[in-house]
Design a protein around this motif. Structure first.
Motif, PDB file in Angstrom:
ATOM      1  N   UNK A  44     -30.641 -46.473  14.477  1.00  0.00           N
ATOM      2  CA  UNK A  44     -31.659 -46.649  13.445  1.00  0.00           C
ATOM      3  C   UNK A  44     -31.831 -45.362  12.649  1.00  0.00           C
ATOM      4  N   UNK A  45     -31.948 -45.524  11.342  1.00  0.00           N
ATOM      5  CA  UNK A  45     -32.249 -44.409  10.447  1.00  0.00           C
ATOM      6  C   UNK A  45     -33.342 -44.859   9.496  1.00  0.00           C
ATOM      7  N   UNK A  46     -34.479 -44.148   9.537  1.00  0.00           N
ATOM      8  CA  UNK A  46     -35.598 -44.490   8.672  1.00  0.00           C
ATOM      9  C   UNK A  46     -35.952 -43.349   7.749  1.00  0.00           C
ATOM     10  N   UNK A  47     -36.511 -43.704   6.607  1.00  0.00           N
ATOM     11  CA  UNK A  47     -36.962 -42.677   5.674  1.00  0.00           C
ATOM     12  C   UNK A  47     -38.159 -43.214   4.889  1.00  0.00           C
ATOM     13  N   UNK A  48     -38.890 -42.294   4.298  1.00  0.00           N
ATOM     14  CA  UNK A  48     -40.051 -42.645   3.497  1.00  0.00           C
ATOM     15  C   UNK A  48     -39.806 -42.207   2.062  1.00  0.00           C
ATOM     16  N   UNK A  49     -39.860 -43.170   1.149  1.00  0.00           N
ATOM     17  CA  UNK A  49     -39.725 -42.879  -0.266  1.00  0.00           C
ATOM     18  C   UNK A  49     -41.089 -42.997  -0.939  1.00  0.00           C
ATOM     19  N   UNK A  50     -41.218 -42.379  -2.093  1.00  0.00           N
ATOM     20  CA  UNK A  50     -42.467 -42.442  -2.845  1.00  0.00           C
ATOM     21  C   UNK A  50     -42.428 -43.624  -3.801  1.00  0.00           C
ATOM     22  N   UNK A  51     -43.505 -44.408  -3.811  1.00  0.00           N
ATOM     23  CA  UNK A  51     -43.616 -45.536  -4.712  1.00  0.00           C
ATOM     24  C   UNK A  51     -44.097 -45.103  -6.077  1.00  0.00           C
ATOM     25  N   UNK A  52     -44.157 -46.036  -7.042  1.00  0.00           N
ATOM     26  CA  UNK A  52     -44.553 -45.682  -8.413  1.00  0.00           C
ATOM     27  C   UNK A  52     -45.982 -45.172  -8.498  1.00  0.00           C
ATOM     28  N   UNK A  53     -46.837 -45.565  -7.564  1.00  0.00           N
ATOM     29  CA  UNK A  53     -48.228 -45.128  -7.579  1.00  0.00           C
ATOM     30  C   UNK A  53     -48.508 -44.071  -6.507  1.00  0.00           C
ATOM     31  N   UNK A  54     -47.451 -43.454  -6.018  1.00  0.00           N
ATOM     32  CA  UNK A  54     -47.613 -42.426  -5.016  1.00  0.00           C
ATOM     33  C   UNK A  54     -47.689 -42.931  -3.596  1.00  0.00           C
ATOM     34  N   UNK A  55     -47.640 -44.263  -3.402  1.00  0.00           N
ATOM     35  CA  UNK A  55     -47.685 -44.802  -2.047  1.00  0.00           C
ATOM     36  C   UNK A  55     -46.345 -44.597  -1.358  1.00  0.00           C
ATOM     37  N   UNK A  56     -46.358 -44.649  -0.040  1.00  0.00           N
ATOM     38  CA  UNK A  56     -45.137 -44.482   0.736  1.00  0.00           C
ATOM     39  C   UNK A  56     -44.457 -45.833   0.910  1.00  0.00           C
ATOM     40  N   UNK A  57     -43.155 -45.849   0.678  1.00  0.00           N
ATOM     41  CA  UNK A  57     -42.370 -47.069   0.838  1.00  0.00           C
ATOM     42  C   UNK A  57     -41.293 -46.806   1.892  1.00  0.00           C
ATOM     43  N   UNK A  58     -41.547 -47.223   3.131  1.00  0.00           N
ATOM     44  CA  UNK A  58     -40.569 -46.963   4.194  1.00  0.00           C
ATOM     45  C   UNK A  58     -39.290 -47.774   4.014  1.00  0.00           C
TER      46      UNK A  58
END
Length: 748
Positions: free
Chosen positions: A431-445
């Motif tokens: 498993x490889x997970x990461x957290x990206x930033x959404x358009x409103x600053x929310x986290x999108x795993x």
């Protein structure tokens, strides 16, 4: 030394100078003082050495109790007692102190002002214990007029033992403490006090943490009432300093084959240094902590490992915490943490308030007994679960107490289970997970799983997998924020579907027995009778685990089929194109799906056999309901080697006019028509097959043991029609087309 007679001789001249009238009075005063002193000696020592003393001291045994062995007093206010034991209960704190001897002085005159003032107490061979209990003892109501207890100095140079819950301090210690307390809820003050230990040993539940330690502590609590500061708020009135130097133990970390972790300390060569200053709820700039600890133990394979842990704390205008375990070949863990807490205030009421003030990063590798938290952290997919023990390689970015975009987590091995459309997919995954930033600053795993080996089983028979494969890939991407705890709220399922997208792919997974698919098929008229195959898939799933679009492909060699009463054997390739038709059911648009039949041999009902036959079926427009039994409704275009199989569906070869079976040798045919199967019913309607030499039309309905339909064939000037009604067959050789056209279609 002067003898009594010599002393009398020296005092005689002084006695002679006293007027003779005063001499009797002085003798009376001396005698009275002697009697008073003797009475004091008698009463005071009786008080100390009979139950009268403990009775007077233990008037409130639920709050305070004291016991002692022998005691002595030689002068008013001067007392010495041995074998002293004290204990008390305040709030949630239970405390107890023992001493071999205590001696001190009580000021007499302040007693007239309801003040017990003890300028000095000397204590030897001291040990103390503190425990916390769940039952809080309510404080007494505040009332005026309470006695004052003022101990200016309690000193000892022989502290031997101290315990706070599971934390134990042993060694040679000295201390000097003073306090002021007015009873009946009055003010409390801890006067400037200090303590010192040499060769101290600190342990937790019997496991050594620190040894050969030098400890110096200074502390004071400003005078205050309970209304001004109660409970932990007393720290807002506290000033304290701690200096510590010593050797630490090693931390032993053992991981069993099941991933369970056991921690304990063992002898080791570490070091600790602390210089901490606390003032009224604030860590003062210049405070620091250095802690070095060897880490030993075994991993899940039983191999011995060795690491080391370093923790550094530095206080300026902010608090900086750094922890490091250098990565080593074969090491059990690695850590590089660098966290900064804005300000240096200590959160006394709620430690969690530190989080919004914290930023930095934590990079490392840890072993977890359970990885169930991983699925909840990275996905809102209720159909996916991750569990099992394993190590985690993480790079966590922290901003204002929250995990920030750019964080990642890698897991070499985790047990993954995905429930998709009535099937359970299970295997050991990377498993490889990461957290990206959404358009409103929310986290999108985002989470990527790779199962090196996996199996698929029906939900109704999870212990009997019917597919085994390798290299399955599942990628999950969060499209919008959604809390998993809201899944039971109205409309939550639709929101969950839209919040997540998953992509599932695998190739050439082995299906040992194709008969497992028969529970989807109308078994009477279409089923697998044997053979193995390969299953591949490329599917997009929504947040509820339902297929959005994609394809599934089953490829079988030397497959045995039963179709419309005939036994077939050959190669089959079923390519199902899926696109969800609605969100409420398992209905799919399967336009573009195809079935390839190659190297087919079949035997007709009359015993005639054919081989080398092939067909390719393309579903131009079709709908499918996935539920069991599966149903399909649509139109098909078929290319086939010849129409021999189609003719065999209606009658035996010898029952047709002889010219009919010449159509079989008349070349390939292109067939179009409508297909429907639902439950145990299979319908072929408006089937039209033709090439440059002939035309053939057919309609057929198979339901249970019933077979109903009609067929029309035209070749040059010859034509023939046949009606099938279960076991009855009627041939129409005159006006065949008119008769066929007059028959009703089977599907609207």
């Amino acid at each position: 030394m002067n003898s009594p007679s010599a002393l009398r001789q020296n005092l005689q001249p002084l006695w002679n100078r006293i007027p003779s009238g005063l001499r009797p009075w002085l003798k009376r005063v001396a005698l009275a003082l002697l009697i008073v002193y003797a009475a004091y000696l008698l009463l005071g020592n009786v008080f100390l050495n009979t139950p009268l003393g403990p009775w007077a001291a233990n008037r409130k045994p639920d709050k305070f109790q004291i016991e002692w062995g022998p005691g002595v007093t030689w002068w008013p206010g001067r007392v010495a007692v041995w074998d002293v034991k004290m204990k008390g209960h305040a709030g949630r704190t239970l405390w107890a102190v023992q001493a071999a001897k205590a001696s001190g002085r009580v000021a007499i005159l302040p007693l007239l002002r309801k003040t017990v003032r003890v300028p000095e107490v000397w204590v030897s061979e001291v040990a103390g214990e503190v425990d916390m209990t769940g039952a809080r003892k309510p404080p007494p109501p505040v009332r005026p007029g309470g006695w004052v207890l003022q101990f200016d100095r309690i000193a000892t140079d022989s502290i031997r033992h101290g315990r706070f819950a599971g934390l134990t301090l042993e060694g040679t210690g000295s201390a000097q403490v003073g306090f002021y307390k007015q009873l009946r809820g009055g003010a409390l003050e801890l006067m400037p006090s200090k303590a010192h230990f040499d060769k101290a040993r600190l342990s937790l539940d019997g496991d050594e943490l620190l040894r050969d330690a030098g400890i110096d502590a200074r502390f004071t609590i400003a005078r205050h009432t309970r209304a001004q500061a109660s409970g932990i708020r007393k720290l807002l009135m506290t000033d304290a300093q701690l200096t510590l130097d010593g050797s630490t133990a090693a931390l032993q970390v053992n991981v069993d084959p099941n991933g369970k972790i056991a921690l304990k300390t063992v002898p080791g060569q570490g070091s600790a240094h602390a210089q901490l200053t606390f003032a009224r709820g604030v860590l003062k700039p210049g405070s620091q902590l250095r802690w070095h600890m060897p880490v030993t133990g075994t991993d899940s394979t039983g191999s011995a490992r060795a690491d080391s842990l370093d923790v550094n704390l530095d206080v300026g205008q902010d608090v900086v915490l750094k922890a490091k375990v250098p990565p080593q070949q074969g090491g059990m863990l690695a850590l590089d943490a660098d966290l900064r807490v804005r300000g240096n205030e200590v959160p006394l009421h709620d430690f969690k308030t530190l989080l919004p003030r914290t930023s930095g990063h934590v990079v490392g590798k840890w072993q977890f007994a359970s990885l169930r938290w991983l699925g909840n952290f990275f996905t809102n997919a209720p159909w996916l679960s991750l569990d099992g023990a394993g190590s985690v390689d993480a790079d966590v970015q922290v901003r204002d107490g929250k995990i920030a975009a750019g964080s990642r987590v890698g897991v070499p091995e985790v047990t993954a289970i995905a429930d998709v459309m009535g099937n359970r997919i299970q295997g050991q995954a990377r498993a490889d997970g990461r957290l990206d930033a959404g358009p409103n600053g929310e986290l999108l795993p985002k989470l990527d799983l790779v199962m090196e080996r996996f199996n698929i089983a029906a939900d109704t028979a999870r212990s009997r997998p019917y597919v085994e494969g390798q290299n399955l890939r599942l990628s999950l991407e969060t499209l919008s924020g959604f809390a998993q705890g809201k899944l039971r709220q109205p409309g939550a399922l639709k929101q969950a579907r839209q919040s997540l997208r998953a992509h599932l792919t695998f190739n050439d997974a082995h299906v040992p027995d194709l008969r497992v698919y028969n529970h989807y098929l109308p078994k009477t008229h279409l089923r697998f009778d044997g053979g193995s195959g390969l299953l591949s898939g490329d599917l997009t799933l929504d947040g509820a685990g339902d297929i959005g679009h994609g394809w599934l492909r089953v490829n079988g060699r030397a497959t045995q089929l039963h179709a419309a009463g005939m036994a077939l054997r050959g190669d089959i390739d079923v390519n199902t194109q899926l696109r969800r038709a609605n969100l409420d059911g398992h209905n799919f648009n399967i336009d573009g799906s195809s079935v390839d039949l190659k190297n087919v041999s079949f035997t007709e009902a009359g015993g005639e056999s054919r081989s080398g036959w092939w067909a390719r079926i393309n579903l131009d427009r079709a709908r499918m309901d996935w539920d069991k039994p599966m149903s399909v409704n649509g139109s098909a275009h078929i290319s086939m080697k010849d129409v021999g199989f189609l003719l065999s569906l209606f009658s035996r070869q010898r029952e047709y006019p002889k010219w009919i079976y010449k159509l079989v040798d008349a070349g390939q045919a292109q067939v179009s028509g409508n297909v429907q199967w639902q439950g145990d019913t299979l319908v072929l309607d408006r089937m039209e097959a033709k090439n440059q030499r002939y035309d053939l039309k057919a309609r057929l309905k198979l339901h249970g043991q019933s077979r109903v339909g009609s067929l029309y064939a035209h070749w040059g000037v010859l034509s023939c029609a046949v009606q099938v009604n279960n076991g009855q067959r009627d041939f129409h050789l005159v006006h065949a087309q008119q008769w066929y056209d007059a028959q009703p279609n089977l599907l609207r």
